[in-house]
Enzyme design. Structure first.
Site, mmCIF file in Angstrom:
data_model
loop_
_atom_site.group_PDB
_atom_site.id
_atom_site.type_symbol
_atom_site.label_atom_id
_atom_site.label_comp_id
_atom_site.label_asym_id
_atom_site.label_seq_id
_atom_site.Cartn_x
_atom_site.Cartn_y
_atom_site.Cartn_z
ATOM 1 N N ARG A 270 0.805 -1.225 0.000
ATOM 2 C CA ARG A 270 0.000 0.000 0.000
ATOM 3 C C ARG A 270 0.841 1.280 0.000
ATOM 4 O O ARG A 270 0.557 2.224 -0.742
ATOM 5 C CB ARG A 270 -0.892 -0.015 1.246
ATOM 6 N N CYS A 336 -26.275 -3.442 -8.149
ATOM 7 C CA CYS A 336 -27.475 -3.744 -7.374
ATOM 8 C C CYS A 336 -27.123 -4.350 -6.028
ATOM 9 O O CYS A 336 -27.340 -5.550 -5.781
ATOM 10 C CB CYS A 336 -28.375 -4.670 -8.178
#
Ligand SMILES: *Cc1c(COP(=O)(O)O)cnc(C)c1O
Length: 408
Positions: A270, A336
């Site tokens: 990261r 969705c």
């Protein structure tokens, strides 16, 4: 026009127009700076930085780090194939992960990796068996769980007793003694990785102290190690976290390793790529709800899973600042799922067609992307000064269906 958001010298709306959205945009200079910050902090010649490929495995990014002299930390045979394709050096590559298959072990041995970071006794036995079959000796390190609390999100904390990673601290000597009896293993090191997104680095130093106690105990038992690997985990600023003090961390490690012959390995992911990338996305609709207002954009949880997965915060800015008063909104995608949000309860002024920049999306964004809702994975672009180039083209719907059979 001057306050239009840019990546290096390139205005982001221009990239959106040229390559389409959603789009990952990386700054080459930011990648270089992040790597150099490690290289300049850890100045002892006996340090190897192994970029954790899973943070962002794009070949151009791997190639860039390889050219800067980086080694690599991989967690699959696929990642090893990427490292090799990008010109990375197998002899600077370490293989982590709890579930290495026989095929992956064989591939890594054939390529001559630096070492396996082994996470269990059955894995030791399996590597020994594969090495015997290939007629070679496998270099191994044991991933020890130092049982320190990284004080981070439970899903990215890995150094506590109750999770699947590593060998328990109390079992370490026994595990090394087992390894020492296996003729096709060569013990080279010890490692740990206690978690991710650590903004206070003191748990890492605590882990180092715990491992050094073991190093001495192992030496007393005739097992002498060549390296110590402290894993990754250095955090980045997403929002208002403290900036982790890399220089102080380096200084503290140096003091602890003084008087030993141990080589140091680090596995940052990261912190090398996170703030070198962003995800840009177009506003499709502004929807005023009964209780909430929504900015519906064309990027979704399949492009950036971190908010849905760990309620992660990503700063969002309009690349073209709007004069009107900001509204309180959720920034959501078309998928969705109620969990499909990029941000909740943010103040943002935006209108349909605007290009938003989701910041700090260089790590665990593209590499975690999926095709959920049959959404092609987004393109990736590298910016260097005023230059930009496509480093991964957008997937097509045809490609998404290409492997399916027997449907007519
Ligand atoms: C994920 C991982 C890393 C990289 O962690 P960051 O927090 O991205 O620096 C390093 N080592 C291992 C074993 C990992 O699983």
């Amino acid at each position: 026009m001057t306050d239009i958001l840019r990546c290096e010298a390139v205005p982001l709306p221009q990239l959106a127009a040229e390559y389409g959205t959603p789009l990952y945009v990386y700054s080459e200079q930011a990648l270089t700076q992040a790597y150099q910050q490690y290289a300049h902090s850890f100045t002892t010649p006996n340090t190897l930085i192994c970029y954790a490929v899973k943070a962002n495995s794009n070949l151009s990014i791997l190639k860039h780090f390889a050219q800067l002299g980086s080694g690599f930390d991989i967690v699959s045979g696929g990642e090893l194939a990427r490292v090799l394709a990008a010109g990375g050096d197998a002899s600077k590559t370490i293989f982590s992960g709890v579930g290495k298959s026989e095929a992956e072990i064989e591939f890594a041995l054939q390529q001559g990796i630096l070492c396996f970071n082994v996470e269990s006794l059955p894995e030791l036995d399996r590597i020994n068996t594969v090495a015997f079959r290939l007629g070679c000796v496998a270099p191994i390190s044991l991933r020890i769980n130092p049982d320190v609390d990284a004080h981070t999100h439970p899903y990215i904390s890995t150094g506590l007793k109750a999770n699947k990673f590593g060998i328990a601290y109390a079992d370490a000597l026994m595990a090394y003694q087992h390894a020492a009896q296996l003729p096709h293993l060569h013990i080279v090191g010890i490692d740990c990785h206690i978690g991710s997104q650590l903004t206070d680095l003191s748990p890492l130093v605590e882990a180092l102290e715990r491992l050094l106690l073991l190093v001495d105990k192992l030496a007393d038992n005739g097992i002498v190690l060549q390296h110590i690997d402290l894993g990754g985990g250095v955090g980045i600023v997403y929002h208002n976290e403290n900036v982790p003090d890399l220089a102080a961390y380096a200084q503290s490690i140096r003091q602890h390793l003084q008087g030993t012959n141990l080589k140091l390995i680090l596995e940052p992911g990261r912190s090398l790529v996170g703030n070198a990338g962003m995800l840009i996305t177009r506003v499709e609709y502004i929807k005023k709800g009964e209780q909430k207002n929504f900015v519906i954009v064309d990027a979704a949880m399949n492009d950036l899973m971190r908010p849905a997965l760990y309620q992660a915060y990503h700063r969002i800015e309009n690349t073209t600042p709007r004069p009107q008063a900001p509204m309180l909104v959720d920034v959501v995608g078309p998928i969705c799922e109620t969990g499909d949000f990029l941000a909740q309860d943010r103040k943002l002024a935006a209108q349909t067609g605007d290009i938003l920049a989701v910041m700090s999306a260089g790590a665990y964004a593209a590499s975690m992307a999926s095709n959920y809702n049959t959404r092609p994975r987004a393109a990736e672009v590298m910016v260097a000064g005023s230059q930009h180039r496509l480093i991964r083209r957008r997937e097509t719907i045809t490609e998404l269906m290409a492997n399916e059979r027997d449907y007519v």
